[in-house]
Motif scaffolding. Sequence first.
Motif, PDB file in Angstrom:
ATOM      1  N   ASN A 190       0.822  -1.203   0.000  1.00 34.78           N
ATOM      2  CA  ASN A 190       0.000   0.000   0.000  1.00 34.78           C
ATOM      3  C   ASN A 190       0.856   1.254   0.000  1.00 34.78           C
ATOM      4  O   ASN A 190       0.591   2.215   0.719  1.00 34.78           O
ATOM      5  CB  ASN A 190      -0.944  -0.006   1.223  1.00 34.78           C
ATOM      6  N   GLY A 191       1.932   1.218  -0.794  1.00 33.02           N
ATOM      7  CA  GLY A 191       2.789   2.392  -0.929  1.00 33.02           C
ATOM      8  C   GLY A 191       2.637   3.007  -2.311  1.00 33.02           C
ATOM      9  O   GLY A 191       1.808   2.566  -3.126  1.00 33.02           O
ATOM     10  N   ASN A 192       3.451   4.025  -2.601  1.00 32.19           N
ATOM     11  CA  ASN A 192       3.358   4.703  -3.903  1.00 32.19           C
ATOM     12  C   ASN A 192       3.789   3.815  -5.065  1.00 32.19           C
ATOM     13  O   ASN A 192       3.332   4.004  -6.190  1.00 32.19           O
ATOM     14  CB  ASN A 192       4.207   5.982  -3.888  1.00 32.19           C
ATOM     15  N   VAL A 193       4.664   2.850  -4.797  1.00 36.74           N
ATOM     16  CA  VAL A 193       5.061   1.956  -5.888  1.00 36.74           C
ATOM     17  C   VAL A 193       3.869   1.080  -6.288  1.00 36.74           C
ATOM     18  O   VAL A 193       3.628   0.856  -7.481  1.00 36.74           O
ATOM     19  CB  VAL A 193       6.296   1.110  -5.496  1.00 36.74           C
ATOM     20  N   TRP A 249      19.100   5.867  -0.402  1.00 33.82           N
ATOM     21  CA  TRP A 249      18.484   4.627   0.076  1.00 33.82           C
ATOM     22  C   TRP A 249      19.529   3.634   0.611  1.00 33.82           C
ATOM     23  O   TRP A 249      19.237   2.844   1.489  1.00 33.82           O
ATOM     24  CB  TRP A 249      17.659   3.991  -1.055  1.00 33.82           C
ATOM     25  N   ASP A 284       1.850   3.154  -8.539  1.00 35.86           N
ATOM     26  CA  ASP A 284       2.454   3.245  -9.875  1.00 35.86           C
ATOM     27  C   ASP A 284       2.100   1.998 -10.688  1.00 35.86           C
ATOM     28  O   ASP A 284       1.671   2.086 -11.838  1.00 35.86           O
ATOM     29  CB  ASP A 284       3.991   3.320  -9.779  1.00 35.86           C
ATOM     30  N   CYS A 313       4.943  -5.144  -4.161  1.00 35.06           N
ATOM     31  CA  CYS A 313       5.498  -3.779  -4.057  1.00 35.06           C
ATOM     32  C   CYS A 313       5.703  -3.501  -2.575  1.00 35.06           C
ATOM     33  O   CYS A 313       5.026  -2.657  -1.982  1.00 35.06           O
ATOM     34  CB  CYS A 313       4.534  -2.765  -4.660  1.00 35.06           C
ATOM     35  N   ILE A 314       6.606  -4.248  -1.974  1.00 41.45           N
ATOM     36  CA  ILE A 314       6.735  -4.212  -0.510  1.00 41.45           C
ATOM     37  C   ILE A 314       8.078  -3.658  -0.066  1.00 41.45           C
ATOM     38  O   ILE A 314       8.471  -3.830   1.075  1.00 41.45           O
ATOM     39  CB  ILE A 314       6.493  -5.614   0.097  1.00 41.45           C
ATOM     40  N   PRO A 368      14.802   2.227   1.842  1.00 42.34           N
ATOM     41  CA  PRO A 368      14.052   2.703   0.681  1.00 42.34           C
ATOM     42  C   PRO A 368      12.805   3.525   1.022  1.00 42.34           C
ATOM     43  O   PRO A 368      11.687   3.106   0.742  1.00 42.34           O
ATOM     44  CB  PRO A 368      13.666   1.398  -0.020  1.00 42.34           C
ATOM     45  N   THR A 369      13.002   4.680   1.640  1.00 48.71           N
ATOM     46  CA  THR A 369      11.856   5.542   1.915  1.00 48.71           C
ATOM     47  C   THR A 369      12.183   6.990   1.582  1.00 48.71           C
ATOM     48  O   THR A 369      13.349   7.370   1.539  1.00 48.71           O
ATOM     49  CB  THR A 369      11.446   5.511   3.408  1.00 48.71           C
ATOM     50  N   GLY A 370      11.147   7.747   1.352  1.00 51.35           N
ATOM     51  CA  GLY A 370      11.325   9.172   1.094  1.00 51.35           C
ATOM     52  C   GLY A 370      11.244   9.472  -0.389  1.00 51.35           C
ATOM     53  O   GLY A 370      11.319   8.594  -1.234  1.00 51.35           O
ATOM     54  N   GLU A 376      -0.586  11.223  -5.808  1.00 48.39           N
ATOM     55  CA  GLU A 376      -0.476   9.956  -6.520  1.00 48.39           C
ATOM     56  C   GLU A 376      -1.776   9.155  -6.398  1.00 48.39           C
ATOM     57  O   GLU A 376      -2.241   8.535  -7.349  1.00 48.39           O
ATOM     58  CB  GLU A 376       0.696   9.136  -5.962  1.00 48.39           C
ATOM     59  N   ARG A 408      -1.791  -5.051   3.980  1.00 47.14           N
ATOM     60  CA  ARG A 408      -1.913  -5.944   5.150  1.00 47.14           C
ATOM     61  C   ARG A 408      -2.509  -5.210   6.348  1.00 47.14           C
ATOM     62  O   ARG A 408      -2.913  -5.822   7.324  1.00 47.14           O
ATOM     63  CB  ARG A 408      -0.570  -6.566   5.502  1.00 47.14           C
ATOM     64  N   ARG A 409      -2.557  -3.861   6.258  1.00 48.95           N
ATOM     65  CA  ARG A 409      -3.219  -3.100   7.323  1.00 48.95           C
ATOM     66  C   ARG A 409      -4.362  -2.296   6.704  1.00 48.95           C
ATOM     67  O   ARG A 409      -4.840  -2.617   5.630  1.00 48.95           O
ATOM     68  CB  ARG A 409      -2.194  -2.230   8.042  1.00 48.95           C
ATOM     69  N   ALA A 422       0.648   4.006   2.838  1.00 47.87           N
ATOM     70  CA  ALA A 422       1.859   4.823   2.639  1.00 47.87           C
ATOM     71  C   ALA A 422       1.767   5.513   1.276  1.00 47.87           C
ATOM     72  O   ALA A 422       2.766   5.712   0.604  1.00 47.87           O
ATOM     73  CB  ALA A 422       3.095   3.934   2.730  1.00 47.87           C
TER      74      ALA A 422
HETATM   75  P1  NAP Z   1       6.610   1.965   1.065  1.00 50.99           P
HETATM   76  O1  NAP Z   1       6.079   3.326   0.941  1.00 50.99           O
HETATM   77  O2  NAP Z   1       7.483   1.638   2.219  1.00 50.99           O
HETATM   78  O3  NAP Z   1       5.383   0.944   1.031  1.00 50.99           O
HETATM   79  C1  NAP Z   1       5.580  -0.427   1.171  1.00 50.99           C
HETATM   80  C2  NAP Z   1       4.237  -1.095   1.409  1.00 50.99           C
HETATM   81  O4  NAP Z   1       4.449  -2.510   1.434  1.00 50.99           O
HETATM   82  C3  NAP Z   1       3.576  -0.737   2.732  1.00 50.99           C
HETATM   83  O5  NAP Z   1       2.212  -0.577   2.534  1.00 50.99           O
HETATM   84  C4  NAP Z   1       3.878  -1.956   3.607  1.00 50.99           C
HETATM   85  O6  NAP Z   1       2.897  -2.197   4.578  1.00 50.99           O
HETATM   86  C5  NAP Z   1       3.801  -3.046   2.574  1.00 50.99           C
HETATM   87  N1  NAP Z   1       4.491  -4.272   2.979  1.00 50.99           N
HETATM   88  C6  NAP Z   1       5.766  -4.397   3.418  1.00 50.99           C
HETATM   89  N2  NAP Z   1       6.042  -5.691   3.660  1.00 50.99           N
HETATM   90  C7  NAP Z   1       4.927  -6.383   3.372  1.00 50.99           C
HETATM   91  C8  NAP Z   1       4.582  -7.760   3.412  1.00 50.99           C
HETATM   92  N3  NAP Z   1       5.477  -8.675   3.802  1.00 50.99           N
HETATM   93  N4  NAP Z   1       3.343  -8.131   3.067  1.00 50.99           N
HETATM   94  C9  NAP Z   1       2.441  -7.219   2.652  1.00 50.99           C
HETATM   95  N5  NAP Z   1       2.691  -5.892   2.587  1.00 50.99           N
HETATM   96  C10 NAP Z   1       3.935  -5.492   2.938  1.00 50.99           C
HETATM   97  O7  NAP Z   1       7.496   1.554  -0.210  1.00 50.99           O
HETATM   98  P2  NAP Z   1       7.321   1.765  -1.772  1.00 50.99           P
HETATM   99  O8  NAP Z   1       5.922   1.815  -2.202  1.00 50.99           O
HETATM  100  O9  NAP Z   1       8.251   0.744  -2.347  1.00 50.99           O
HETATM  101  O10 NAP Z   1       7.975   3.193  -2.008  1.00 50.99           O
HETATM  102  C11 NAP Z   1       9.319   3.475  -1.658  1.00 50.99           C
HETATM  103  C12 NAP Z   1       9.508   4.964  -1.476  1.00 50.99           C
HETATM  104  O11 NAP Z   1       9.467   5.620  -2.739  1.00 50.99           O
HETATM  105  C13 NAP Z   1       8.421   5.592  -0.631  1.00 50.99           C
HETATM  106  O12 NAP Z   1       8.961   6.583   0.184  1.00 50.99           O
HETATM  107  C14 NAP Z   1       7.500   6.182  -1.671  1.00 50.99           C
HETATM  108  O13 NAP Z   1       6.703   7.242  -1.207  1.00 50.99           O
HETATM  109  C15 NAP Z   1       8.481   6.629  -2.729  1.00 50.99           C
HETATM  110  N6  NAP Z   1       7.811   6.733  -4.033  1.00 50.99           N
HETATM  111  C16 NAP Z   1       7.286   7.921  -4.380  1.00 50.99           C
HETATM  112  C17 NAP Z   1       6.611   8.050  -5.567  1.00 50.99           C
HETATM  113  C18 NAP Z   1       6.021   9.387  -5.931  1.00 50.99           C
HETATM  114  O14 NAP Z   1       6.203  10.335  -5.211  1.00 50.99           O
HETATM  115  N7  NAP Z   1       5.315   9.509  -7.025  1.00 50.99           N
HETATM  116  C19 NAP Z   1       6.442   6.970  -6.418  1.00 50.99           C
HETATM  117  C20 NAP Z   1       6.987   5.737  -6.024  1.00 50.99           C
HETATM  118  C21 NAP Z   1       7.672   5.636  -4.822  1.00 50.99           C
HETATM  119  P3  NAP Z   1       3.140  -1.805   6.136  1.00 50.99           P
HETATM  120  O15 NAP Z   1       2.908  -0.328   6.195  1.00 50.99           O
HETATM  121  O16 NAP Z   1       2.146  -2.602   6.852  1.00 50.99           O
HETATM  122  O17 NAP Z   1       4.575  -2.172   6.437  1.00 50.99           O
END
Ligand code: NAP
Length: 434
Positions: free
Chosen positions: A149-152, A344, A155, A308-309, A349-351, A205, A193-194, A200
């Motif tokens: 549930n993140g931005n990836v 990162w 995407d 996308c975790i 990998p955040t921000g 987006e 999962r939540r 996130a």
């Molecule tokens: P993220 O923001 O950390 O989100 C990861 C997601 O995966 C969370 O919802 C997390 O849930 C879930 N997750 C982790 N482990 C899991 C598991 N074992 N089973 C099920 N769900 C799981 O990471 P991201 O989406 O890869 O993004 C990385 C960074 O790049 C972020 O800071 C993001 O904002 C940024 N980004 C920005 C943009 C944009 O600005 N357009 C685009 C892409 C990425 P929990 O919360 O429960 O851990």
Amino acid sequence: MRHFAVVGSGPAGFYTAEALAKAYGEQAQIDILDRYPVPYGLIRFGVAPDHQSLKAVSKRYDKVAETGGVGFIGNVTVGRDVSVEELLDHYDAVILAIGAPHDRKLGIPGEDLPGVIGSAEFVGWYNGHPDFADLDPPLGGTHAAVIGNGNVALDVARILSKTRDEFEGSDIVGHALEALDRSAIRTITILGRRGPHQIAMTPKELGELGHLAAALPIVDLADFPPVEADEALEPGQRKSVTILREFANIRANKPKTMIFDFFAKPLAIEGEGRAERLIVERTELDERGAARGTGETYEVPASLVVSCIGYSTPAIEGVPYDDRGGKFLNESGRISDRLYCVGWARRGPTGTIGTNRPDGYEVAEAIAAEMPAGSDGGRSGRAGLKRLLEERGVRATDFADWRKIERAEEAAARAGSPREKMVRVEQWLETLGR
Ligand code: NAP
């Protein structure tokens, strides 16, 4: 004179080089190394092709690359063509800005079935990353699942649901555009999962999903806490949750649906020789806000599963590594004597892209405090590295080479697109006549 090697030419690498160039002026030579002949890392290979305004930050990096004293050395893999130890022999400080290009594993049965793909691979495929040009993700089924549930996750779900017309102006690579145009996927389940309060995803987006030509986002308001509870959220998160709630009010008939499945934890992926379904456990939040399984399970059909975790940084021989965090062991960016990390590889990998700016500047300041401008470390820098690479037959590229590739990619662009990326290392090198 001081000599610095920044390993990695994504945002973290470029902001660090920019900060070092500002701090040292003509008193330093700064080399930005990359394993590919082309620069920009995440900007080129990670940022979504339909988010061109975000990609435009590379113009700022061009200016850094063209600053006196700054050089780009592409097509060199640190850890293979040259070791970190050798870089430290030639440079006063080495700054690892290699990002986090590897997918974190789900750690559930069935994860290795064909049809289950990590977001780094899938995103790399549509962004022309040479390692994933041949990925050929299965798009022939009607159901896909996106885990996270993140931005990836946003995407990936958005790219899977856009029409051909909606990619106009993007630089999605031709092979992905054609494959997505033929895609049979009609239902995309986004599993968190939540709950909605724990997403996130950022507002801009998330908001895009409400305006897609052929796809409708679907939420079940029963998953949400009472609306008053949103008051306690910080403003950005409150905005995201409000947008999510509003999805429930969209009245439209569209051929594709994106279903937000909250409190849904994947337990396994099953199928006859390939992914066909996910086995999912319903969760609830425990006292600490973590997901706790309730024992209730159900199935979600999916012949394509994209996880996308999150990501991890690859380990490099001789560099202390934090296994749990999936990044280098460091304190405020310092790994050991004269060895640093940023982005990162430092934080995990955040921000956003912009987060890397203060990060890179902080490390550059720490370096400048240790080795003040005007001091000399007596090292050979670029000349020494070039000699070593030549001895080894490594054919490095420079920024002028990239400009040639850039012009060729721009010339090959389909109508309305800024460029058609070359997706193979050989293509890049051929363009350079090598
Ligand atoms: P993220 O923001 O950390 O989100 C990861 C997601 O995966 C969370 O919802 C997390 O849930 C879930 N997750 C982790 N482990 C899991 C598991 N074992 N089973 C099920 N769900 C799981 O990471 P991201 O989406 O890869 O993004 C990385 C960074 O790049 C972020 O800071 C993001 O904002 C940024 N980004 C920005 C943009 C944009 O600005 N357009 C685009 C892409 C990425 P929990 O919360 O429960 O851990």
